[in-house]
Design an enzyme around this catalytic site. Structure first.
Site, PDB file in Angstrom:
ATOM      1  N   GLN A 165      -8.557  -4.868   2.044  1.00 38.61           N
ATOM      2  CA  GLN A 165      -8.396  -5.031   0.600  1.00 38.61           C
ATOM      3  C   GLN A 165      -6.941  -4.825   0.199  1.00 38.61           C
ATOM      4  O   GLN A 165      -6.506  -3.708  -0.074  1.00 38.61           O
ATOM      5  CB  GLN A 165      -9.311  -4.076  -0.164  1.00 38.61           C
ATOM      6  CG  GLN A 165      -9.319  -4.389  -1.636  1.00 38.61           C
ATOM      7  CD  GLN A 165     -10.508  -3.805  -2.346  1.00 38.61           C
ATOM      8  OE1 GLN A 165     -11.396  -3.214  -1.763  1.00 38.61           O
ATOM      9  NE2 GLN A 165     -10.517  -3.968  -3.651  1.00 38.61           N
ATOM     10  N   PHE A 166      -6.197  -5.925   0.156  1.00 38.94           N
ATOM     11  CA  PHE A 166      -4.776  -5.849  -0.176  1.00 38.94           C
ATOM     12  C   PHE A 166      -4.543  -5.340  -1.590  1.00 38.94           C
ATOM     13  O   PHE A 166      -3.481  -4.797  -1.897  1.00 38.94           O
ATOM     14  CB  PHE A 166      -4.095  -7.208   0.027  1.00 38.94           C
ATOM     15  CG  PHE A 166      -4.410  -8.229  -1.018  1.00 38.94           C
ATOM     16  CD1 PHE A 166      -3.580  -8.406  -2.113  1.00 38.94           C
ATOM     17  CD2 PHE A 166      -5.546  -9.024  -0.917  1.00 38.94           C
ATOM     18  CE1 PHE A 166      -3.851  -9.355  -3.083  1.00 38.94           C
ATOM     19  CE2 PHE A 166      -5.837  -9.971  -1.878  1.00 38.94           C
ATOM     20  CZ  PHE A 166      -4.992 -10.136  -2.966  1.00 38.94           C
ATOM     21  N   THR A 167      -5.541  -5.446  -2.476  1.00 35.50           N
ATOM     22  CA  THR A 167      -5.357  -5.022  -3.860  1.00 35.50           C
ATOM     23  C   THR A 167      -5.212  -3.504  -4.001  1.00 35.50           C
ATOM     24  O   THR A 167      -4.863  -3.029  -5.080  1.00 35.50           O
ATOM     25  CB  THR A 167      -6.513  -5.517  -4.754  1.00 35.50           C
ATOM     26  OG1 THR A 167      -7.747  -4.970  -4.273  1.00 35.50           O
ATOM     27  CG2 THR A 167      -6.578  -7.039  -4.760  1.00 35.50           C
TER      28      THR A 167
END
Length: 160
Positions: A88-90
């Site tokens: 999850q890059f966010t």
């Protein structure tokens, strides 16, 4: 590297087939787990194997499951629990300016994919069992039943 660890009764991830228009019929089952940990992993460009080693050690041994007295005193290993890991890059959203987050701190695929795979492999070794995974970079639908709720955030840059 940043983790969001959630104690769950169950969790599942479905992968969305190509395209951007939401259509329930295009979701396909991918993975599911029972009691254990749902771990969201964010990777930044400066992360390395040392970050993974430290985080795997913490996540696999974290005592956030109840013992026979109802005290959080057991790890996912102690209860023979399961684990799901989702990239999850966010988790590295920058919200300093304006209302549209920026992800300039999140690592690109060339760094993230090998580190994500390494994290999953090392979690499997620590737990002695397979770890359910999402599909890196895919549009995923994640469902979970958070137990407690218990949610822990760990950043490897804060270990010192």
């Amino acid at each position: 590297m940043r983790l969001v660890i959630q104690r769950v009764k169950k969790a599942s991830v479905k992968v969305y087939d190509e395209g951007f228009e939401y259509d329930e019929s295009r979701l396909k089952h991918h993975e599911n787990i029972g009691t254990g940990l749902m771990i969201l992993v964010g990777i930044e460009e400066t992360d390395a194997e040392a970050d993974i080693d430290w985080l795997v050690g913490k996540a696999s041994a974290m005592r956030i499951f109840d013992d026979e007295n109802g005290i959080m005193n057991l790890s996912v290993k102690d209860i023979d629990g399961e684990c799901m890991v989702i990239s999850q890059f966010t988790l590295f959203a920058s919200t300093k300016k304006g209302n549209r987050p920026s992800w300039y701190r999140a690592a690109g695929h060339d760094i993230s994919v090998p580190l994500y795979e390494s994290f999953c492999t090392k979690m499997e070794a620590a737990l002695g069992k397979n770890v359910a995974r999402g599909v890196f970079g895919a549009d995923m639908k994640v469902e979970l039943l958070n137990d407690g709720p218990v949610t822990i955030i760990i950043d490897s840059k804060n270990r010192e």
